[in-house]
Scaffold this motif. Structure first.
Motif, PDB file in Angstrom:
ATOM      1  N   PRO A  42       0.820  -1.221   0.000  1.00  0.00           N
ATOM      2  CA  PRO A  42       0.000   0.000   0.000  1.00  0.00           C
ATOM      3  C   PRO A  42       0.851   1.267   0.000  1.00  0.00           C
ATOM      4  CG  PRO A  42      -0.632  -1.473   1.790  1.00  0.00           C
ATOM      5  CD  PRO A  42       0.593  -2.039   1.186  1.00  0.00           C
ATOM      6  N   LEU A  43       1.883   1.249   0.846  1.00  0.00           N
ATOM      7  CA  LEU A  43       2.765   2.413   0.933  1.00  0.00           C
ATOM      8  C   LEU A  43       3.374   2.756  -0.413  1.00  0.00           C
ATOM      9  CD1 LEU A  43       5.066   2.159   4.090  1.00  0.00           C
ATOM     10  CD2 LEU A  43       3.853   4.176   3.248  1.00  0.00           C
ATOM     11  N   SER A  44       3.946   1.742  -1.064  1.00  0.00           N
ATOM     12  CA  SER A  44       4.693   2.035  -2.277  1.00  0.00           C
ATOM     13  C   SER A  44       3.756   2.339  -3.444  1.00  0.00           C
ATOM     14  CB  SER A  44       5.653   0.902  -2.619  1.00  0.00           C
ATOM     15  OG  SER A  44       5.036  -0.321  -2.440  1.00  0.00           O
ATOM     16  N   LEU A  45       2.558   1.725  -3.480  1.00  0.00           N
ATOM     17  CA  LEU A  45       1.642   2.034  -4.582  1.00  0.00           C
ATOM     18  C   LEU A  45       1.155   3.476  -4.473  1.00  0.00           C
ATOM     19  CD1 LEU A  45      -0.463  -1.164  -5.253  1.00  0.00           C
ATOM     20  CD2 LEU A  45       1.693  -0.390  -6.234  1.00  0.00           C
ATOM     21  N   LEU A  46       0.822   3.895  -3.244  1.00  0.00           N
ATOM     22  CA  LEU A  46       0.395   5.288  -3.071  1.00  0.00           C
ATOM     23  C   LEU A  46       1.517   6.239  -3.463  1.00  0.00           C
ATOM     24  CD1 LEU A  46      -1.619   5.014   0.256  1.00  0.00           C
ATOM     25  CD2 LEU A  46      -2.493   5.315  -2.060  1.00  0.00           C
ATOM     26  N   CYS A  47       2.736   5.866  -3.064  1.00  0.00           N
ATOM     27  CA  CYS A  47       3.882   6.705  -3.396  1.00  0.00           C
ATOM     28  C   CYS A  47       4.082   6.766  -4.907  1.00  0.00           C
ATOM     29  CB  CYS A  47       5.121   6.150  -2.701  1.00  0.00           C
ATOM     30  SG  CYS A  47       6.554   7.160  -2.943  1.00  0.00           S
ATOM     31  N   ILE A  84       1.795   6.312  -7.281  1.00  0.00           N
ATOM     32  CA  ILE A  84       0.728   7.101  -7.895  1.00  0.00           C
ATOM     33  C   ILE A  84       1.020   8.591  -7.706  1.00  0.00           C
ATOM     34  CG2 ILE A  84      -1.709   7.744  -7.689  1.00  0.00           C
ATOM     35  CD1 ILE A  84      -2.279   4.826  -6.989  1.00  0.00           C
ATOM     36  N   PHE A  85       1.457   8.916  -6.497  1.00  0.00           N
ATOM     37  CA  PHE A  85       1.785  10.311  -6.214  1.00  0.00           C
ATOM     38  C   PHE A  85       2.875  10.814  -7.154  1.00  0.00           C
ATOM     39  CE2 PHE A  85       4.400  13.422  -3.865  1.00  0.00           C
ATOM     40  CZ  PHE A  85       3.446  14.415  -3.685  1.00  0.00           C
ATOM     41  N   MET A  86       3.927   9.995  -7.307  1.00  0.00           N
ATOM     42  CA  MET A  86       5.046  10.447  -8.127  1.00  0.00           C
ATOM     43  C   MET A  86       4.685  10.502  -9.603  1.00  0.00           C
ATOM     44  SD  MET A  86       8.265   8.654  -6.311  1.00  0.00           S
ATOM     45  CE  MET A  86       9.357   8.860  -7.685  1.00  0.00           C
ATOM     46  N   ALA A 136       5.293   1.653 -14.663  1.00  0.00           N
ATOM     47  CA  ALA A 136       4.089   1.058 -15.241  1.00  0.00           C
ATOM     48  C   ALA A 136       2.994   2.113 -15.371  1.00  0.00           C
ATOM     49  CB  ALA A 136       3.612  -0.111 -14.380  1.00  0.00           C
ATOM     50  N   LEU A 137       2.822   2.932 -14.329  1.00  0.00           N
ATOM     51  CA  LEU A 137       1.784   3.964 -14.363  1.00  0.00           C
ATOM     52  C   LEU A 137       2.073   5.006 -15.445  1.00  0.00           C
ATOM     53  CD1 LEU A 137       1.348   4.442 -10.535  1.00  0.00           C
ATOM     54  CD2 LEU A 137      -0.414   3.621 -12.084  1.00  0.00           C
ATOM     55  N   ARG A 138       3.365   5.302 -15.622  1.00  0.00           N
ATOM     56  CA  ARG A 138       3.743   6.313 -16.602  1.00  0.00           C
ATOM     57  C   ARG A 138       3.604   5.820 -18.035  1.00  0.00           C
ATOM     58  NH1 ARG A 138       6.210  10.874 -15.667  1.00  0.00           N
ATOM     59  NH2 ARG A 138       6.301  11.409 -13.468  1.00  0.00           N
ATOM     60  N   SER A 139       3.649   4.499 -18.217  1.00  0.00           N
ATOM     61  CA  SER A 139       3.623   3.982 -19.592  1.00  0.00           C
ATOM     62  C   SER A 139       2.195   3.885 -20.135  1.00  0.00           C
ATOM     63  CB  SER A 139       4.309   2.605 -19.634  1.00  0.00           C
ATOM     64  OG  SER A 139       3.551   1.705 -18.869  1.00  0.00           O
ATOM     65  N   ILE A 140       1.193   4.244 -19.328  1.00  0.00           N
ATOM     66  CA  ILE A 140      -0.181   4.248 -19.825  1.00  0.00           C
ATOM     67  C   ILE A 140      -0.320   5.382 -20.850  1.00  0.00           C
ATOM     68  CG2 ILE A 140      -2.607   4.499 -19.182  1.00  0.00           C
ATOM     69  CD1 ILE A 140      -1.111   2.038 -18.033  1.00  0.00           C
ATOM     70  N   PRO A 141      -0.832   5.051 -22.053  1.00  0.00           N
ATOM     71  CA  PRO A 141      -0.912   6.098 -23.100  1.00  0.00           C
ATOM     72  C   PRO A 141      -1.685   7.327 -22.632  1.00  0.00           C
ATOM     73  CG  PRO A 141      -1.475   3.949 -23.979  1.00  0.00           C
ATOM     74  CD  PRO A 141      -1.320   3.774 -22.518  1.00  0.00           C
ATOM     75  N   GLN A 142      -1.205   8.452 -23.045  1.00  0.00           N
ATOM     76  CA  GLN A 142      -1.804   9.731 -22.648  1.00  0.00           C
ATOM     77  C   GLN A 142      -3.272   9.820 -23.065  1.00  0.00           C
ATOM     78  OE1 GLN A 142       0.061  11.520 -20.798  1.00  0.00           O
ATOM     79  NE2 GLN A 142      -1.308  13.264 -20.516  1.00  0.00           N
ATOM     80  N   ILE A 159      -7.489   8.307 -12.195  1.00  0.00           N
ATOM     81  CA  ILE A 159      -6.419   7.466 -11.647  1.00  0.00           C
ATOM     82  C   ILE A 159      -6.989   6.131 -11.194  1.00  0.00           C
ATOM     83  CG2 ILE A 159      -4.800   7.231  -9.734  1.00  0.00           C
ATOM     84  CD1 ILE A 159      -4.481  10.297  -9.818  1.00  0.00           C
ATOM     85  N   LYS A 160      -8.092   6.195 -10.458  1.00  0.00           N
ATOM     86  CA  LYS A 160      -8.663   5.004  -9.823  1.00  0.00           C
ATOM     87  C   LYS A 160      -9.241   4.043 -10.858  1.00  0.00           C
ATOM     88  CE  LYS A 160     -12.483   5.242  -7.588  1.00  0.00           C
ATOM     89  NZ  LYS A 160     -13.605   5.537  -6.672  1.00  0.00           N
TER      90      LYS A 160
END
Lengths: 272, 291
Positions: free
Chosen positions: B83-88, B90-92, B164-170, B187-188
């Motif tokens: 949980p900690l790292s996923l939230l982090c 997403i934040f980043m 992984a989150l960043r590689s989602i197409p714009q 996001i969700k």
């Protein structure tokens, strides 16, 4: 400069230095020693001094534990093994043991602990789990936390033989993999008790007197302190050549003085 | 002609390197199994896996307490870290302004670069006394080990899942925002689900590091080969068991340590299969390819 040439030059330098490191001419005689981490610092010191007067000899000292020392010297992988315990009959197998000195094993408790003397029976009861609180033997109301070394350690083996006999150490005793971490564990826990080598002793923990005898180099030397074990060099068959020469140096007055400087009681001072 | 030779050489070179890694893995497997199986055979395979006592001096080689220890430490660490790292992450990836990200990223990567012996020593000197004062006992416990492991696996999970989150197409994001969704809803409901395969990979990598970590765990877990009654009890991990006793072991004890390695190997294989199953199941297929 073209990056290709830079790469080429770096590669050449690396190859040349690797060659120098791995093949420094063949004029050196080599002596491989491996085994007990308790004996290791003493032998390293001896090797260092020996090489000063014998510039054509390279001695390689490696840790790994008494068991590793016994196994590797038996298999002929190294010239000499180091052991911090006497060999069992089934470990002997053509190995010659040379006692280079004796080391005391200190029963260490936290500096806050009010107890300063224990009998060997009390120590046995503490380690077996029969005594679970320090107030049962006259200390403060503090749970006993036993810290031991791992199964197979020379220090544990000697402790088991001398104090515990056939009694088992309590199953939930904390296991630490080196003398230093046992010391750290005892240093920070008021209820802890553990055993460490005399060589590693300093004032961060309190040394218990056993049966009224203070552990020291003198009491180890005259045999009055109960908890002691030999530091040994192991050689397969009769020592020859460089092994014999180094062994003679270790046993010489000069070598024995170096051993004494390391807080180990040298063999020539032991009461026979 | 020259180009052809170069092409040919590079192609074969790559093939050889790829094959050699497979061969090396196979050799390692063969070695572990050939060293470890004798002890399992002589002691009894089921007795070895399900035995509850590990006491080499009296010839008992049951590894079940260590299996429980390893899985317990790893499970707890993942429970804290995921949980900690996923939230982090997403934040980043989505919320943090560029300048903040520029600071955060190298800081987190530094965490990954710290050697495990340093984490272990920190745990021994700082965390163990705190745990002892707060929760009683000796301070060496499953919980202490998993807290240290949490810090150690955070950077792995954060950076891989952030990628992984960043590689989602714009376009996904734009489409979602265009139909009136808020940033958080996007996001969700769009970005996070689309990145799930990558996030699972991140968790697998973190889990791999946690289960394989040896030195830091040896220093803070207490290494008692017993079933823990609570998370405040000391435990011994499979890796610690091998590392602690390898220097001294001879004969069947030596072989039993390789047996422990086989068990560890099998556990990792099972976890990888499970993780891969979810990885492929969650993949979103679009047209001919998938994300």
């Amino acid at each position: 400069m073209d990056s290709k040439y830079v790469l080429l030059i770096i590669a050449v330098i690396i190859i040349i230095s690797a060659y120098l490191v791995f093949n420094p001419g063949n004029q050196y005689e080599r002596l491989q020693i491996a085994g007990s981490t308790s004996v290791q610092p003493v032998i390293e010191k001896l090797a260092e001094k020996y090489q000063e007067t014998h510039p054509n000899v390279r001695i390689n000292v490696q840790g790994g534990g008494s068991g590793l020392g016994i196994r590797t010297v038996e298999q002929g992988i190294v010239n000499m093994g180091m052991s911090s315990k006497a060999l069992n009959p089934d470990e002997k197998d053509g190995l010659n043991e040379y006692v280079i000195g004796r080391d005391g094993i200190i029963i260490a408790v936290n500096n806050e602990n009010s107890i300063s003397n224990l009998t060997s029976e009390q120590i046995r009861n503490l380690f077996s789990g029969e005594v679970t609180n320090w107030n049962q033997i006259g200390g403060s109301d503090e749970e006993v936390h036993v810290v031991v070394r791992e199964s197979g350690s020379g220090t544990l083996q000697s402790f088991q033989d001398i104090i515990m006999g056939s009694t088992k150490i309590r199953k939930d005793a904390i296991v630490q993999s080196s003398t230093e971490s046992v010391k750290q564990a005892v240093k920070q826990d008021p209820g802890a008790i553990g055993f460490i080598s005399l060589v590693n002793m300093d004032n961060s923990v309190k040394a218990i007197t056993v049966n009224g005898i203070t552990p020291s180099e003198q009491s180890v030397a005259n045999g009055s302190y109960l908890l002691q074990r030999p530091f040994e060099l192991l050689i397969k068959g009769e020592p020859t050549g460089i092994s014999k020469d180094f062994l003679d140096y270790v046993m010489s007055p000069e070598g024995q003085a170096i051993i004494q400087n390391q807080k180990v009681v040298p063999a020539n001072q032991l009461k026979q | 002609m020259k180009d052809n030779i170069e092409e040919f050489l590079i192609e074969k070179g790559l093939l050889i390197t790829a094959l050699s890694s497979i061969i090396i893995i196979l050799l390692i497997i063969i070695f572990i199994f050939s060293e470890g199986l004798p002890s399992m055979e002589s002691y009894g395979f089921l007795k070895f896996i399900f035995g509850t006592t590990w006491d080499p001096s009296s010839g008992d080689y049951g590894v079940l307490p260590m299996i429980v220890g390893s899985l317990g430490i790893t499970g707890l660490a993942l429970l804290f870290a995921v949980p900690l790292s996923l939230l982090c992450a997403i934040f980043m990836a989505e919320i943090a302004p560029k300048t903040m990200r520029k600071i955060l990223k190298p800081v987190i990567e530094t965490l990954a670069g710290i050697p495990s012996v340093v984490y272990g020593f920190f745990g021994l000197i700082v965390l163990v006394p705190i745990m002892r004062v707060q929760f009683g006992g000796t301070g060496f416990s499953m919980l202490t080990a998993s807290i240290i492991l949490t810090v150690m696996i955070l950077p792995t999970i954060i950076s891989v899942s952030e990628d992984a989150l960043r590689s989602i197409p714009q376009e996904y994001k734009e489409a979602s925002l265009a139909v009136g969704a808020t940033h958080w809803q996007t996001i969700k409901n769009v970005i996070f689900p689309a990145a799930i395969p990558g996030i699972i990979t991140a968790i697998i990598l973190g889990m791999g590091r946690a289960i394989g970590e040896t030195l830091a765990v040896i220093m803070v877990a207490g290494n008692v080969a017993q079933f823990p009654n609570s998370i405040f009890d000391p435990v011994r991990a499979l890796t610690s068991n091998i590392a602690i006793e390898m220097g001294y072991a001879t004969g069947i004890h030596y072989s039993a340590l390789f047996g422990t390695a086989i068990v560890l190997f099998i556990i990792i294989m099972i976890l990888l299969v499970i993780a891969n199953y979810f990885h492929y199941k969650k993949k979103i297929t679009i047209g001919g390819g998938y994300l």
